[in-house]
Design an enzyme around this catalytic site. Structure first.
Site, mmCIF file in Angstrom:
data_model
loop_
_atom_site.group_PDB
_atom_site.id
_atom_site.type_symbol
_atom_site.label_atom_id
_atom_site.label_comp_id
_atom_site.label_asym_id
_atom_site.label_seq_id
_atom_site.Cartn_x
_atom_site.Cartn_y
_atom_site.Cartn_z
ATOM 1 N N ASP A 31 0.858 -1.177 0.000
ATOM 2 C CA ASP A 31 0.000 0.000 0.000
ATOM 3 C C ASP A 31 0.906 1.242 0.000
ATOM 4 O OD1 ASP A 31 -3.195 0.568 1.108
ATOM 5 O OD2 ASP A 31 -1.750 2.223 1.119
ATOM 6 N N ASN A 87 -12.813 -3.348 2.236
ATOM 7 C CA ASN A 87 -13.858 -2.329 2.224
ATOM 8 C C ASN A 87 -14.669 -2.567 0.952
ATOM 9 O OD1 ASN A 87 -12.898 -1.040 4.586
ATOM 10 N ND2 ASN A 87 -11.394 0.111 3.404
ATOM 11 N N GLN A 94 -14.801 2.064 0.803
ATOM 12 C CA GLN A 94 -14.005 1.702 -0.378
ATOM 13 C C GLN A 94 -13.741 2.948 -1.217
ATOM 14 O OE1 GLN A 94 -15.789 -1.152 -3.088
ATOM 15 N NE2 GLN A 94 -13.813 -1.610 -4.030
ATOM 16 N N HIS A 100 -9.870 -5.157 -3.377
ATOM 17 C CA HIS A 100 -8.516 -5.314 -2.812
ATOM 18 C C HIS A 100 -8.639 -5.752 -1.365
ATOM 19 C CE1 HIS A 100 -9.819 -1.112 -2.500
ATOM 20 N NE2 HIS A 100 -9.180 -1.058 -1.350
ATOM 21 N N HIS A 102 -6.931 -5.852 2.162
ATOM 22 C CA HIS A 102 -5.885 -5.227 2.971
ATOM 23 C C HIS A 102 -5.298 -6.271 3.911
ATOM 24 C CE1 HIS A 102 -6.867 -0.855 2.277
ATOM 25 N NE2 HIS A 102 -8.066 -1.345 2.021
HETATM 26 P P1 AMP Z 1 -9.810 1.490 0.212
HETATM 27 O O1 AMP Z 1 -10.199 2.643 1.091
HETATM 28 O O2 AMP Z 1 -10.106 0.167 0.823
HETATM 29 O O3 AMP Z 1 -10.368 1.639 -1.186
HETATM 30 O O4 AMP Z 1 -8.244 1.530 0.150
HETATM 31 C C1 AMP Z 1 -7.507 1.949 -0.950
HETATM 32 C C2 AMP Z 1 -6.059 1.785 -0.580
HETATM 33 O O5 AMP Z 1 -5.298 1.913 -1.761
HETATM 34 C C3 AMP Z 1 -5.543 2.843 0.402
HETATM 35 O O6 AMP Z 1 -4.998 2.169 1.541
HETATM 36 C C4 AMP Z 1 -4.484 3.586 -0.389
HETATM 37 O O7 AMP Z 1 -3.379 3.959 0.397
HETATM 38 C C5 AMP Z 1 -4.093 2.564 -1.445
HETATM 39 N N1 AMP Z 1 -3.585 3.113 -2.685
HETATM 40 C C6 AMP Z 1 -4.135 4.089 -3.440
HETATM 41 N N2 AMP Z 1 -3.398 4.302 -4.544
HETATM 42 C C7 AMP Z 1 -2.359 3.430 -4.492
HETATM 43 C C8 AMP Z 1 -1.243 3.155 -5.341
HETATM 44 N N3 AMP Z 1 -1.031 3.822 -6.483
HETATM 45 N N4 AMP Z 1 -0.372 2.185 -4.970
HETATM 46 C C9 AMP Z 1 -0.570 1.492 -3.829
HETATM 47 N N5 AMP Z 1 -1.592 1.702 -3.001
HETATM 48 C C10 AMP Z 1 -2.480 2.667 -3.313
#
Ligand code: AMP
Ligand code: ZN
Length: 139
Positions: A31, A87, A94, A100, A102
């Protein structure tokens, strides 16, 4: 692949990521804004927003990857535990509309919270209401 999806762009190699595991159908990478050292995301390579959109084989491979990687992630950062979660949908927080998982390493005394902390106000459900909900889910 979805044109304006950041995780599809990672899968396509258009955006860099710190990949830690890859198969034909699943990708895992760090992440970019980690909640803890080792915070890893595990995704299906094909675009789908919700877990319910995944076909059975892909869902199985995704979860198999999560179970394989979680102890490796923990060992890599010497964690004491991990929270593993999804999420699913905007109401659940989300932000990236591509499934994805976590994997968030946890450390004794890190000040974090268990998954129980994600809910809002707890409902006070009667036995009848619990029975009805169970029935509705069972179908
Ligand atoms: P969510 O709130 O479950 O949709 O989480 C999205 C996650 O994606 C967050 O923890 C962000 O830090 C992560 N994220 C967003 N863009 C990137 C990226 N380019 N590379 C890696 N992680 C990312
Ligand atoms: Zn996508």
């Amino acid at each position: 692949m979805s044109d304006d999806c950041i995780f599809c762009s990672i899968v396509a190699g258009d955006i860099p990521a710190r990949t830690v595991h890859e198969t034909d159908d699943v990708l895992a990478f760090l992440d970019a804004n980690p909640l803890a050292r080792g915070h890893t995301l595990v995704i299906p390579k094909s675009h789908a927003q919700h877990v319910g959109d995944l076909d059975e084989d892909l869902a199985s491979e995704l979860f198999a990857t999560v179970t394989e990687l979680t102890p490796r992630v923990q060992a890599a950062v010497d964690a004491d535990g991990a929270n593993v979660g999804i999420n699913d949908g905007e109401a659940a927080g989300q932000e990236v509309p591509h499934v994805h998982v976590h994997v968030i390493p946890r450390f004794e005394g890190d000040g974090g919270a268990p998954l129980h902390a994600v809910g809002g106000t707890r409902p006070d459900l009667s036995d009848d209401e619990l029975d009805a909900v169970a029935e509705a889910i069972a179908g």
